[in-house]
Design an enzyme around this catalytic site. Structure first.
Site, short mmCIF file in Angstrom:
data_model
loop_
_atom_site.label_atom_id
_atom_site.label_comp_id
_atom_site.label_asym_id
_atom_site.label_seq_id
_atom_site.Cartn_x
_atom_site.Cartn_y
_atom_site.Cartn_z
N CYS A 133 0.87 -1.19 0.03
CA CYS A 133 0.08 0.05 0.00
C CYS A 133 0.72 1.17 0.10
CB CYS A 133 -0.89 -0.03 1.09
SG CYS A 133 -2.12 -1.23 1.16
N GLU A 148 2.68 2.71 2.22
CA GLU A 148 3.02 3.62 3.57
C GLU A 148 4.14 3.07 4.40
OE1 GLU A 148 -0.08 0.30 5.19
OE2 GLU A 148 0.63 1.54 3.30
#
Length: 477
Positions: free
Chosen positions: A181, A183
């Site tokens: 994702c 992050e």
């Protein structure tokens, strides 16, 4: 089985046979995890597809595009029946044109399985990003009026290796890539350790730090646990990398100033707590996640994203055999089969459309331009996230020159990871979000029946039949 296939093509040169007799049949319950099995056919079909990819490269070198296809096919096997989801991030070189063209819709038919990964360019500077990346993923086709392809994200590895928070002194990190994702930066064999703070629901700076400290203690204890592989034990116990996220930021812009103090207090607490427990200090502590599902539970906007629209349709995918599909239909929600990239239906999965209304406190994407979104990424990378900020910035077709100008000025020193998406005319037929007006919202909502005790009981026992308290966990009914 995959290892055997690779061994056959690259080492022995000999074929082999295998049996799928021990794999659960289609429709059988998956005890503990939940849902029903997709059966062995999807596995066998996937292995056949992977073999075709490798046969096509006999007596030639395997290309990055072939590796992408193999990984995407594996993803399609994993998500069969839509019980699980595929979360793949493919990171490619800025001059790898086969990779850059892998999602070029306008270039002709592309394999259905290539929808299983978000593709990202690893670029050290803005100048490393080729014009073709912008031409394929970001510009609109003059004939169709929609995007030529899927926009690729960008990953700045040198910045991630050199800095935590951008306002702090340089800090060496051995990270080599990102989680799916975007992050958390990770070293090889390292794993994610994530949590979430719901900023709009926190009422004071003191409460923010109290919540952060409780999450920190939990995450730190998890990082100190023993993992299955020794390589993972070594890197996790050395780095003690955590990822405490904040979400609902665009509903709590007045509280952003709390984050810097909270981070500094968390750093000091990490020194004391780690010494007390005999653990290394954490190399990284904080992040900003995309935060779709968890933000829904708390009723906040996702991560640092603005609300998509005041009124919108949210699409959710379910297995065709999921009892919830019938419940949704009976309640009046629109459903249809998932459409593959080539436009054919996938009868194993269903899309359900939910009409949604954003809260009055939410900032809308139409009121927050793409440059404002990028400046917020930069600010959060400075005051809070020492890992990375994950964002998909919405832009309009006339914003591309502004995006390039901002990226040229800020990318090298301020952005670890970023991705973009045309708010409209993006070419996705069943996008997770679609803007509607108030009239359509009210019209759709009038067709939907309220959930009652009678229709709610239709799926309680069926969904979880036979897995009551399996594995020591109480299933939610």
């Amino acid at each position: 089985l995959m290892r055997k296939v690779l061994d056959s093509f690259f080492v022995t040169g000999k074929s082999f046979s295998y049996s799928s007799i021990l794999i659960r049949g289609a429709g059988q319950p998956i005890r503990g995890f939940g849902g029903t099995a997709s059966g062995p056919k999807i596995l066998c079909d996937g292995i056949d597809l992977i073999c075709e990819v490798l046969k096509g490269r006999e007596k030639k070198k395997v290309r990055s595009l072939d590796v992408l296809d193999i990984c995407n096919i594996i993803g399609s096997i994993v998500v069969a029946g839509n019980v699980r989801r595929s979360a793949e991030l493919a990171i490619g070189d800025p001059d790898d044109y086969l990779f850059i063209r892998a999602k070029n819709w306008s270039g002709g038919k592309i394999p259905n399985w290539r929808d299983k990964s978000n593709n990202t360019i690893q670029a050290d500077t803005f100048d490393h990003i080729s014009n073709e990346v912008w031409n394929i993923g970001y510009e609109v086709d003059s004939k169709t009026g929609v995007a030529k392809g899927e926009p690729y994200g960008f990953f700045n590895l040198p910045l991630a290796q050199k800095y935590g928070r951008l306002k702090d002194p340089p800090q060496k990190d051995t990270c080599e890539g990102l989680n799916p994702c975007g992050e958390i930066v990770l070293s090889s064999h390292e794993c994610c350790n994530l949590s979430e703070l719901f900023l709009p629901n926190i009422e004071s700076e003191e409460e923010l730090f109290t919540c952060a400290k409780l999450l920190y203690k939990t995450q730190k204890a998890i990082a100190a646990m023993d993992f299955i592989h020794e390589e993972t034990n070594e890197v996790v116990h050395r780095n003690m990398r955590l990822g405490m996220g904040v979400t609902g930021v665009c509903e709590a812009l007045d509280k952003i100033d709390w984050l810097d103090k909270c981070y500094m207090n968390l750093r000091e607490f990490d020194k004391k707590w780690s010494k007390k427990r005999g653990w290394p200090q954490s190399i990284k502590l904080t992040t900003v996640k995309p935060s779709g599902t968890l933000s829904l539970l708390a009723g906040t906007t996702a991560g640092i994203h603005p609300a998509y629209s005041k009124y919108f349709i949210r699409r959710v995918r379910l297995s065709s055999t999921d009892p919830l599909v019938k419940i949704c239909r009976d309640l009046g929600y629109y459903t249809e089969f998932v459409m593959k990239l080539d436009g054919s239906p996938d009868h194993s999965a269903i899309v359900v459309e939910f009409p949604c209304k954003s809260s009055d406190s939410a900032i809308l994407a139409e009121d927050m331009g793409v440059i404002d979104q990028l400046n917020l990424v930069k600010k959060m990378q400075e005051c809070w996230a020492d890992n990375s900020v994950s964002v998909t910035a919405y832009y309009d077709r006339d914003n591309l020159s502004k995006i390039k100008e901002w990226m040229r000025e800020n990318y090298e020193k301020s952005i670890k990871s970023v991705s973009f998406l045309l708010k409209d005319h993006h070419g996705f037929k069943q996008a997770p979000y679609e803007s509607i007006d108030e009239k359509d919202y009210l019209q759709i909502s009038r067709r939907i029946k309220p959930i009652s005790i009678s229709n709610r009981s239709d799926f309680g026992d069926n969904t979880l039949d036979g897995i009551e308290c399996d594995g020591g966990a109480c299933p939610i009914k």
